[in-house]
Scaffold this active site. Sequence first.
Site, PDB file in Angstrom:
ATOM      1  N   ASP A  72       0.848  -1.195   0.000  1.00 34.60           N
ATOM      2  CA  ASP A  72       0.000   0.000   0.000  1.00 34.60           C
ATOM      3  C   ASP A  72       0.881   1.241   0.000  1.00 34.60           C
ATOM      4  OD1 ASP A  72       0.971  -0.355   2.584  1.00 34.60           O
ATOM      5  OD2 ASP A  72      -0.976  -0.753   3.475  1.00 34.60           O
ATOM      6  N   ASN A 140      -7.704  -2.762  14.233  1.00 35.65           N
ATOM      7  CA  ASN A 140      -9.099  -3.038  13.864  1.00 35.65           C
ATOM      8  C   ASN A 140      -9.203  -4.244  12.931  1.00 35.65           C
ATOM      9  OD1 ASN A 140      -8.040  -2.033  11.532  1.00 35.65           O
ATOM     10  ND2 ASN A 140      -9.440  -0.309  11.328  1.00 35.65           N
ATOM     11  N   HIS A 142      -7.387  -4.761  10.200  1.00 39.20           N
ATOM     12  CA  HIS A 142      -7.150  -4.504   8.780  1.00 39.20           C
ATOM     13  C   HIS A 142      -5.892  -5.219   8.285  1.00 39.20           C
ATOM     14  CE1 HIS A 142      -4.755  -0.469   9.492  1.00 39.20           C
ATOM     15  NE2 HIS A 142      -3.909  -1.466   9.319  1.00 39.20           N
ATOM     16  N   GLU A 147      -9.743  -1.830   5.243  1.00 38.19           N
ATOM     17  CA  GLU A 147     -10.381  -1.551   6.520  1.00 38.19           C
ATOM     18  C   GLU A 147     -11.624  -2.423   6.703  1.00 38.19           C
ATOM     19  OE1 GLU A 147      -8.711   0.114   8.484  1.00 38.19           O
ATOM     20  OE2 GLU A 147      -8.172   2.139   7.852  1.00 38.19           O
TER      21      GLU A 147
HETATM   22  C1  GLP Z   1      -0.453   0.216   8.542  1.00 38.08           C
HETATM   23  C2  GLP Z   1      -0.135  -0.632   7.314  1.00 38.08           C
HETATM   24  C3  GLP Z   1      -0.436  -2.081   7.561  1.00 38.08           C
HETATM   25  C4  GLP Z   1       0.169  -2.523   8.871  1.00 38.08           C
HETATM   26  C5  GLP Z   1      -0.413  -1.728   9.988  1.00 38.08           C
HETATM   27  C6  GLP Z   1       0.082  -2.134  11.341  1.00 38.08           C
HETATM   28  O1  GLP Z   1      -1.796   0.521   8.614  1.00 38.08           O
HETATM   29  N1  GLP Z   1      -0.834  -0.198   6.148  1.00 38.08           N
HETATM   30  O2  GLP Z   1       0.087  -2.854   6.470  1.00 38.08           O
HETATM   31  O3  GLP Z   1      -0.075  -3.893   9.068  1.00 38.08           O
HETATM   32  O4  GLP Z   1      -0.071  -0.368   9.751  1.00 38.08           O
HETATM   33  O5  GLP Z   1       1.142  -1.332  11.724  1.00 38.08           O
HETATM   34  P1  GLP Z   1       2.091  -1.596  12.959  1.00 38.08           P
HETATM   35  O6  GLP Z   1       2.948  -2.748  12.583  1.00 38.08           O
HETATM   36  O7  GLP Z   1       2.863  -0.323  13.102  1.00 38.08           O
HETATM   37  O8  GLP Z   1       1.221  -1.893  14.120  1.00 38.08           O
END
Ligand code: GLP
Length: 247
Positions: A72, A140, A142, A147
Amino acid sequence: MTDVQPALLVAADAADAAARAAALVEGYVRGSPAPVLGLATGSTMIGVYDALVARHRDAGLSFAACTAYLLDEYVGLGADHPQRYAHVITEMFAGRVDLDAGAVHAPRVDAVDLNCACAAYDHDVRHAAVGVQLLGIGRNGHLAFNEPGASFDSRTRVVELSATTRADNARFFDGPATAPTRAITQGLATILAAHHLVLVALGAHKAEALRAALRGPIHTATPASVLRRHPRVTVIADPPAAALLGC
Ligand code: GLP
C-alpha cells in the site's frame, strides 16, 4: 465455506518472532531463482527487516535476484515525504541490502488517473506472482489498508482510512490532523493471490484483532479473517499478541 486455520507460531518474544519471519523469507529467497517478495510497512516489520539485513550482512543472503511489491501507499503526501512507504521501505530494508531500487514497486499515487494506476498495479502484482507476502495486522483487523467492511473480492484501489487507522498512524505525522486520509492498497483478493502469507503480530494491542481474525467469524468486519480462506498462511505472534487465542 473454507475455514483453514493458519499455522500458528507463538514466538518467545518480539525478537524471536522477527527471526522466525526472517527465516521463512530467507528459505524462500535462497530456494528461488527469481523471488518475488510482498513487503509490508508498519512498526511490526522493523525487527523482521533488521533480521533480514543481518542475514544479508553476516550470512550471505542476497536479494539481488528479487523483485518486491509494496502492499500500500498513502495518497496525498509529497513525493519526498519521508512517510511515503516507498521511502520507508528503502530506509527499513531495501536500501540496506542488495535489492535493486528499481526492483521495488509501489502503487503510483502521483498518477493523474488513480483508478487506472490501481488497475495497472493490481495486474502487475498478480502477474509477478508473489511468493512470500509479509503482513502486519491493524488494531481493527485490517490488512494493508483494507479496513473493516472491505470486500474479500477487493482488488487494488483507492480507500479512505478509518478513524482508528488514522489515529494509530498519527504518530508518524504531526498529529491526526496531518495524517493522510486516503491510500492505495492492494485488495484482499490481490493479497490472497500470493503463494505464502506470513502475518506477524506483536503486542497486547493486537491480541483482540488476532483473536477476531483467527477465532471469530470469517467476516468482512475483520478483514484479516479472510486469511482462513488461503491454504498457506503462517501467523507468528509474540505471547502478548497470542494471549486471547486459547493456546
Ligand atoms: C499500517 C499498514 C499495515 C500494517 C499496519 C500495522 O496501517 N498499512 O500494512 O499492518 O499499519 O502497523 P504496525 O505494525 O505499526 O502496528
